[in-house]
Design a protein around this motif. Structure first.
Motif, PDB file in Angstrom:
ATOM      1  N   GLN A  13       0.826  -1.207   0.000  1.00  0.00           N
ATOM      2  CA  GLN A  13       0.000   0.000   0.000  1.00  0.00           C
ATOM      3  C   GLN A  13       0.863   1.261   0.000  1.00  0.00           C
ATOM      4  O   GLN A  13       0.627   2.190  -0.762  1.00  0.00           O
ATOM      5  CB  GLN A  13      -0.923  -0.003   1.216  1.00  0.00           C
ATOM      6  N   GLY A  14       1.864   1.293   0.872  1.00  0.00           N
ATOM      7  CA  GLY A  14       2.694   2.487   0.985  1.00  0.00           C
ATOM      8  C   GLY A  14       3.466   2.793  -0.282  1.00  0.00           C
ATOM      9  O   GLY A  14       3.582   3.949  -0.686  1.00  0.00           O
ATOM     10  N   ILE A  15       3.987   1.760  -0.934  1.00  0.00           N
ATOM     11  CA  ILE A  15       4.793   1.962  -2.141  1.00  0.00           C
ATOM     12  C   ILE A  15       3.929   2.261  -3.355  1.00  0.00           C
ATOM     13  O   ILE A  15       4.185   3.206  -4.099  1.00  0.00           O
ATOM     14  CB  ILE A  15       5.672   0.723  -2.407  1.00  0.00           C
ATOM     15  N   THR A  16       2.892   1.475  -3.546  1.00  0.00           N
ATOM     16  CA  THR A  16       2.116   1.600  -4.784  1.00  0.00           C
ATOM     17  C   THR A  16       1.113   2.748  -4.763  1.00  0.00           C
ATOM     18  O   THR A  16       0.577   3.101  -5.801  1.00  0.00           O
ATOM     19  CB  THR A  16       1.363   0.290  -5.089  1.00  0.00           C
ATOM     20  N   GLU A  17       0.849   3.329  -3.595  1.00  0.00           N
ATOM     21  CA  GLU A  17      -0.079   4.458  -3.524  1.00  0.00           C
ATOM     22  C   GLU A  17       0.444   5.642  -4.332  1.00  0.00           C
ATOM     23  O   GLU A  17      -0.331   6.394  -4.930  1.00  0.00           O
ATOM     24  CB  GLU A  17      -0.284   4.882  -2.069  1.00  0.00           C
ATOM     25  N   PHE A  18       1.761   5.816  -4.382  1.00  0.00           N
ATOM     26  CA  PHE A  18       2.322   7.006  -5.010  1.00  0.00           C
ATOM     27  C   PHE A  18       3.128   6.722  -6.276  1.00  0.00           C
ATOM     28  O   PHE A  18       3.417   7.649  -7.032  1.00  0.00           O
ATOM     29  CB  PHE A  18       3.179   7.760  -3.988  1.00  0.00           C
ATOM     30  N   LEU A  19       3.496   5.481  -6.513  1.00  0.00           N
ATOM     31  CA  LEU A  19       4.135   5.155  -7.784  1.00  0.00           C
ATOM     32  C   LEU A  19       3.059   4.886  -8.835  1.00  0.00           C
ATOM     33  O   LEU A  19       1.983   4.376  -8.501  1.00  0.00           O
ATOM     34  CB  LEU A  19       5.027   3.916  -7.638  1.00  0.00           C
ATOM     35  N   PRO A  20       3.331   5.196 -10.100  1.00  0.00           N
ATOM     36  CA  PRO A  20       2.310   5.026 -11.150  1.00  0.00           C
ATOM     37  C   PRO A  20       2.219   3.580 -11.640  1.00  0.00           C
ATOM     38  O   PRO A  20       2.344   3.300 -12.834  1.00  0.00           O
ATOM     39  CB  PRO A  20       2.811   5.956 -12.253  1.00  0.00           C
ATOM     40  N   ILE A  21       1.992   2.635 -10.692  1.00  0.00           N
ATOM     41  CA  ILE A  21       2.063   1.223 -11.068  1.00  0.00           C
ATOM     42  C   ILE A  21       0.850   0.407 -10.632  1.00  0.00           C
ATOM     43  O   ILE A  21       0.875  -0.820 -10.737  1.00  0.00           O
ATOM     44  CB  ILE A  21       3.340   0.564 -10.507  1.00  0.00           C
ATOM     45  N   TYR A 231       6.684   7.431   2.521  1.00  0.00           N
ATOM     46  CA  TYR A 231       7.554   8.605   2.622  1.00  0.00           C
ATOM     47  C   TYR A 231       8.826   8.410   1.796  1.00  0.00           C
ATOM     48  O   TYR A 231       9.238   9.314   1.051  1.00  0.00           O
ATOM     49  CB  TYR A 231       7.911   8.867   4.084  1.00  0.00           C
ATOM     50  N   LEU A 232       9.441   7.248   1.922  1.00  0.00           N
ATOM     51  CA  LEU A 232      10.639   6.961   1.137  1.00  0.00           C
ATOM     52  C   LEU A 232      10.328   6.954  -0.353  1.00  0.00           C
ATOM     53  O   LEU A 232      11.114   7.449  -1.173  1.00  0.00           O
ATOM     54  CB  LEU A 232      11.231   5.614   1.561  1.00  0.00           C
ATOM     55  N   CYS A 233       9.174   6.418  -0.703  1.00  0.00           N
ATOM     56  CA  CYS A 233       8.765   6.338  -2.101  1.00  0.00           C
ATOM     57  C   CYS A 233       8.623   7.732  -2.708  1.00  0.00           C
ATOM     58  O   CYS A 233       9.128   8.009  -3.796  1.00  0.00           O
ATOM     59  CB  CYS A 233       7.445   5.574  -2.198  1.00  0.00           C
ATOM     60  N   ILE A 234       7.945   8.639  -1.989  1.00  0.00           N
ATOM     61  CA  ILE A 234       7.765  10.007  -2.475  1.00  0.00           C
ATOM     62  C   ILE A 234       9.116  10.696  -2.640  1.00  0.00           C
ATOM     63  O   ILE A 234       9.389  11.334  -3.670  1.00  0.00           O
ATOM     64  CB  ILE A 234       6.878  10.813  -1.502  1.00  0.00           C
ATOM     65  N   SER A 235       9.969  10.569  -1.640  1.00  0.00           N
ATOM     66  CA  SER A 235      11.284  11.222  -1.667  1.00  0.00           C
ATOM     67  C   SER A 235      12.122  10.751  -2.847  1.00  0.00           C
ATOM     68  O   SER A 235      12.686  11.559  -3.600  1.00  0.00           O
ATOM     69  CB  SER A 235      12.032  10.954  -0.359  1.00  0.00           C
ATOM     70  N   LEU A 236      12.225   9.437  -3.022  1.00  0.00           N
ATOM     71  CA  LEU A 236      13.061   8.885  -4.076  1.00  0.00           C
ATOM     72  C   LEU A 236      12.476   9.161  -5.455  1.00  0.00           C
ATOM     73  O   LEU A 236      13.210   9.454  -6.409  1.00  0.00           O
ATOM     74  CB  LEU A 236      13.242   7.380  -3.867  1.00  0.00           C
ATOM     75  N   PHE A 237      11.167   9.076  -5.572  1.00  0.00           N
ATOM     76  CA  PHE A 237      10.531   9.301  -6.864  1.00  0.00           C
ATOM     77  C   PHE A 237      10.784  10.728  -7.354  1.00  0.00           C
ATOM     78  O   PHE A 237      11.158  10.944  -8.514  1.00  0.00           O
ATOM     79  CB  PHE A 237       9.029   9.041  -6.764  1.00  0.00           C
ATOM     80  N   LEU A 238      10.590  11.711  -6.483  1.00  0.00           N
ATOM     81  CA  LEU A 238      10.803  13.106  -6.874  1.00  0.00           C
ATOM     82  C   LEU A 238      12.282  13.383  -7.166  1.00  0.00           C
ATOM     83  O   LEU A 238      12.602  14.230  -8.001  1.00  0.00           O
ATOM     84  CB  LEU A 238      10.290  14.047  -5.784  1.00  0.00           C
ATOM     85  N   ALA A 239      13.168  12.678  -6.494  1.00  0.00           N
ATOM     86  CA  ALA A 239      14.602  12.881  -6.714  1.00  0.00           C
ATOM     87  C   ALA A 239      15.063  12.293  -8.040  1.00  0.00           C
ATOM     88  O   ALA A 239      15.989  12.801  -8.676  1.00  0.00           O
ATOM     89  CB  ALA A 239      15.401  12.265  -5.559  1.00  0.00           C
ATOM     90  N   TRP A 240      14.405  11.239  -8.492  1.00  0.00           N
ATOM     91  CA  TRP A 240      14.889  10.495  -9.665  1.00  0.00           C
ATOM     92  C   TRP A 240      14.080  10.703 -10.936  1.00  0.00           C
ATOM     93  O   TRP A 240      14.596  10.470 -12.032  1.00  0.00           O
ATOM     94  CB  TRP A 240      14.902   8.993  -9.354  1.00  0.00           C
ATOM     95  N   ILE A 241      12.833  11.132 -10.827  1.00  0.00           N
ATOM     96  CA  ILE A 241      11.940  11.045 -11.981  1.00  0.00           C
ATOM     97  C   ILE A 241      12.402  11.893 -13.163  1.00  0.00           C
ATOM     98  O   ILE A 241      12.215  11.508 -14.319  1.00  0.00           O
ATOM     99  CB  ILE A 241      10.482  11.425 -11.581  1.00  0.00           C
ATOM    100  N   SER A 242      13.004  13.044 -12.897  1.00  0.00           N
ATOM    101  CA  SER A 242      13.457  13.885 -14.008  1.00  0.00           C
ATOM    102  C   SER A 242      14.558  13.211 -14.814  1.00  0.00           C
ATOM    103  O   SER A 242      14.711  13.460 -16.016  1.00  0.00           O
ATOM    104  CB  SER A 242      13.966  15.240 -13.479  1.00  0.00           C
TER     105      SER A 242
END
Length: 265
Positions: A13-21, A231-242
């Motif tokens: 739930q925590g990981i997939t809530e914010f990743l587009p998967i 929280y980790l998912c949001i942080s890493l996603f925003l850091a890497w997505i560009s």
């Protein structure tokens, strides 16, 4: 619920809530492959609370600034970038509220089949790839207009269909509206706050009406693990997505969709 079920489902739930998967696609797999029963209402509330806490704490400064600016806009007519962004979150939330109220029963009865989740996981994954490749991506959040916000909100309605992925479809819409990847992701995450809050409140009302006993160990682990992973998912996603783009998530969705098709057919 066994401890392994609690841990795995909270992390999913925590990981997939914010990743587009697609969270629903992932939550389907443990039930089908391992024979687990559907998670309890109380646990569902717990993991929603954990996810909500994660996004609120991560964007706490943005939320405070947007809230102050929004009240300044309402009470004093002072319009700023923050007040406009707050209004655009409101505008983008309304379509999902209306559609969810009108279509919840239909979705619950007819759209939760494994074949539906598999197809939407694949189709909307391809749409995400198309938007990432073809969209201009030349705008920041300050360039967002009410028309673009409404477009994102209307697209978010599709997330009522399991397998679509709320974060995936809102990022897709943001990219199609011309936002760059990071801005599309940030708007998607901000938009998740009222969405998760609303879903959590509805689940809480259902829980109170059901009057079931509550497993407090499951609640504690559900909140904690979904919070940490989200929280980790949001942080890493925003850091890497560009840098990495949406292609890794698109490929993952295609594989997931094929696996689900193989299981349910």
């Amino acid at each position: 619920m066994a401890l392994i079920e609690i841990v795995l489902l909270a992390l999913i739930q925590g990981i997939t809530e914010f990743l587009p998967i697609s969270s629903s696609g992932h939550l389907l797999l443990p039930a089908v492959l391992l024979g687990w029963q559907q998670q309890t209402l109380a646990f569902d509330v717990a993991v929603h609370v954990g996810s909500l806490l994660a996004v609120v704490i991560y964007f706490r400064q943005d939320i405070v600034s947007m809230t102050r600016a929004w009240f300044g806009s309402v009470l004093k007519g002072q319009n700023t970038d923050d007040s406009r962004l707050a209004w655009w979150v409101v505008v983008a939330t309304l379509p999902a509220v209306v559609a969810g109220f009108l279509g919840k029963a239909f979705i619950e009865h007819y759209a939760r089949a494994g074949i539906v989740i598999a197809v939407t996981t694949i189709v909307f994954g391809l749409l995400l790839w198309y938007a990432d490749v073809r969209a201009r991506q030349n705008k920041d959040l300050v360039d967002l207009t009410w028309k673009s916000a409404l477009f994102v909100g209307l697209m978010q309605v599709l997330a009522l269909i399991p397998g679509t992925s709320r974060s995936g479809i809102t990022m897709t819409a943001g990219l199609m509206a011309g936002l760059n990847r990071e801005s599309a992701a940030r708007f998607s995450f901000l938009l998740s706050i009222p969405t998760i809050l609303g879903a959590g409140l509805l689940l809480t009302l259902d829980l109170l009406e059901a009057g079931d006993a509550v497993d407090w160990q499951a609640i504690f682990y559900g909140v904690a693990l979904s919070f940490i992973s989200a929280y980790l998912c949001i942080s890493l996603f925003l850091a890497w997505i560009s840098r990495i783009g949406m292609l890794p998530f698109v490929l993952y969705r295609l594989i997931l969709g094929v696996v689900i098709l193989f299981i349910v057919l």
